[in-house]
Design a protein around this motif. Structure first.
Motif, PDB file in Angstrom:
ATOM      1  N   GLY A  48     -26.946  57.116 -11.472  1.00 22.81           N
ATOM      2  CA  GLY A  48     -26.279  56.099 -12.268  1.00 22.81           C
ATOM      3  C   GLY A  48     -27.022  55.857 -13.562  1.00 22.81           C
ATOM      4  N   PRO A  49     -26.447  55.051 -14.448  1.00 21.71           N
ATOM      5  CA  PRO A  49     -27.050  54.823 -15.760  1.00 21.71           C
ATOM      6  C   PRO A  49     -28.277  53.925 -15.672  1.00 21.71           C
ATOM      7  CG  PRO A  49     -25.142  53.416 -15.480  1.00 21.71           C
ATOM      8  CD  PRO A  49     -25.176  54.320 -14.280  1.00 21.71           C
ATOM      9  N   GLY A  52     -28.362  50.204 -14.268  1.00 17.82           N
ATOM     10  CA  GLY A  52     -27.269  50.118 -13.302  1.00 17.82           C
ATOM     11  C   GLY A  52     -27.667  49.563 -11.951  1.00 17.82           C
ATOM     12  N   LYS A  54     -30.343  50.827  -9.874  1.00 17.27           N
ATOM     13  CA  LYS A  54     -30.940  51.759  -8.906  1.00 17.27           C
ATOM     14  C   LYS A  54     -32.354  51.317  -8.504  1.00 17.27           C
ATOM     15  CE  LYS A  54     -30.706  55.395 -11.517  1.00 17.27           C
ATOM     16  NZ  LYS A  54     -30.303  54.647 -12.740  1.00 17.27           N
ATOM     17  N   HIS A 201     -31.898  61.561 -12.219  1.00 16.89           N
ATOM     18  CA  HIS A 201     -30.968  61.742 -13.327  1.00 16.89           C
ATOM     19  C   HIS A 201     -30.482  63.186 -13.451  1.00 16.89           C
ATOM     20  CE1 HIS A 201     -32.103  57.799 -15.413  1.00 16.89           C
ATOM     21  NE2 HIS A 201     -30.798  57.793 -15.282  1.00 16.89           N
ATOM     22  N   ASN A 217     -23.496  51.704 -10.344  1.00 16.95           N
ATOM     23  CA  ASN A 217     -23.581  51.000 -11.621  1.00 16.95           C
ATOM     24  C   ASN A 217     -23.224  49.545 -11.350  1.00 16.95           C
ATOM     25  OD1 ASN A 217     -23.734  50.174 -14.253  1.00 16.95           O
ATOM     26  ND2 ASN A 217     -22.291  51.670 -15.065  1.00 16.95           N
ATOM     27  N   ARG A 218     -24.206  48.861 -10.740  1.00 18.34           N
ATOM     28  CA  ARG A 218     -24.061  47.486 -10.228  1.00 18.34           C
ATOM     29  C   ARG A 218     -23.171  47.443  -8.990  1.00 18.34           C
ATOM     30  NH1 ARG A 218     -23.873  43.501 -15.553  1.00 18.34           N
ATOM     31  NH2 ARG A 218     -25.737  44.375 -16.542  1.00 18.34           N
ATOM     32  N   LEU A 238     -18.867  56.484 -13.814  1.00 15.48           N
ATOM     33  CA  LEU A 238     -20.193  55.981 -13.448  1.00 15.48           C
ATOM     34  C   LEU A 238     -21.012  55.607 -14.674  1.00 15.48           C
ATOM     35  CD1 LEU A 238     -22.441  55.545 -11.303  1.00 15.48           C
ATOM     36  CD2 LEU A 238     -23.030  57.954 -11.604  1.00 15.48           C
ATOM     37  N   PHE A 239     -20.978  56.444 -15.702  1.00 11.80           N
ATOM     38  CA  PHE A 239     -21.830  56.236 -16.864  1.00 11.80           C
ATOM     39  C   PHE A 239     -21.135  55.481 -17.992  1.00 11.80           C
ATOM     40  CE2 PHE A 239     -23.976  59.652 -14.616  1.00 11.80           C
ATOM     41  CZ  PHE A 239     -25.296  59.221 -14.677  1.00 11.80           C
ATOM     42  N   THR A 241     -19.804  52.062 -19.915  1.00 11.07           N
ATOM     43  CA  THR A 241     -20.498  50.792 -20.160  1.00 11.07           C
ATOM     44  C   THR A 241     -20.020  49.693 -19.228  1.00 11.07           C
ATOM     45  OG1 THR A 241     -20.710  51.395 -22.478  1.00 11.07           O
ATOM     46  CG2 THR A 241     -21.096  49.088 -21.922  1.00 11.07           C
ATOM     47  N   PRO A 243     -18.254  49.539 -15.890  1.00 13.31           N
ATOM     48  CA  PRO A 243     -17.700  50.290 -14.766  1.00 13.31           C
ATOM     49  C   PRO A 243     -16.639  49.522 -14.003  1.00 13.31           C
ATOM     50  CG  PRO A 243     -19.808  49.346 -14.167  1.00 13.31           C
ATOM     51  CD  PRO A 243     -19.624  49.076 -15.631  1.00 13.31           C
TER      52      PRO A 243
END
Length: 251
Positions: A48-49, A52, A54, A201, A217-218, A238-239, A241, A243
């Motif tokens: 995930g970004p 986000g 992780k 990543h 992503n949250r 997923l990436f 801004t 989601p």
């Protein structure tokens, strides 16, 4: 390691269940009703970004952050050891701390300035050999490259041998040789039945090496086998801004 061989391995690590886990820092929501399962003895990747959630999720797993919801570790027998390899090591590069000094400080109860204890020295030597750093034990940590320091961090994660291992972007500073070392370690953990939770990543590495992948992503945006799950459409979601869940998770 083939799929049949993997299924034949008896897990020594736990099954991990996140059940409607939420986390808020101040007024900022970090995790929102996160539910998924990590199979015992599997290599489970989190992607995930940045920002986000992780790292917050694994800090929750390690008992370092308060949360709402339920987090369960289900061990086959007695609870085992949990290991953690951070993404980077922050320290004063001018300190006269050698690789052996660092390993002594991280892996034994005896004060590091007294040197390696006879009890732990063989395990430290073996761990450094496994990551290709045996020949640099007397080098100062500050004189090592980023990839070499990452190898030392991987070595300290081997002592004592964990049954649940949490890895926070272990490949971020590794060169090609270091990445091969990491892949060998990952195979060793699979063969030993260790449960590995792996933030990464490098999506190509995840697709090649992980048993399962969760996109975070949250919220959970997808969850399933990497070969089936890492589609361009899901990765774009997923990436992004802002989601939005794409419906039910992939099983």
């Amino acid at each position: 390691m083939t799929a049949a061989e993997h299924l034949a391995v008896k897990p020594c690590g736990p099954e991990v269940t996140f059940d409607r886990v939420s986390l808020t820092l101040g007024r900022t929501p970090i995790l929102d009703n996160v539910s998924f399962n990590i199979r015992a003895g599997s290599v489970h990747a989190l992607v995930g970004p940045n920002g986000g959630g992780k790292s917050s999720l694994i800090k929750t797993l390690l008992g370092q952050m308060p949360h709402q919801g339920e987090l369960r570790l289900s061990w086959a027998a007695e609870p085992g050891l949990i290991g953690y390899v951070p993404q980077a090591l922050e320290f004063d590069r001018g300190l006269p701390m050698t690789v052996d000094d660092f390993m002594a400080a991280m892996c034994q109860r005896r004060p590091a300035f007294l040197g390696l204890s006879k009890k732990i020295a063989p395990a430290i030597g073996d761990a450094l050999e496994r990551v290709g750093m045996q020949h640099k034990r007397k080098r100062r940590m500050g004189a090592l490259s980023g990839g070499e320091r990452q190898r030392v961090l991987l070595a300290q994660g081997l002592i004592p041998a964990p049954q649940l291992l949490v890895l926070d972007e272990p490949m971020s500073a590794l060169d090609e040789a270091g990445a091969q070392v990491f892949e060998r370690l990952l195979n060793d953990w699979q063969q030993s039945g260790v449960t590995v939770v792996w933030i990464e990543h490098d999506l190509a590495a995840v697709k090649r090496l992980a048993d399962h992948v969760t996109g975070l992503n949250r919220q959970i945006l997808f969850d399933g086998p990497p070969q089936q799950t890492l589609s361009p459409e899901r990765l774009l979601s997923l990436f992004s801004t802002h989601p939005k869940p794409t419906g039910s998770a992939v099983s």
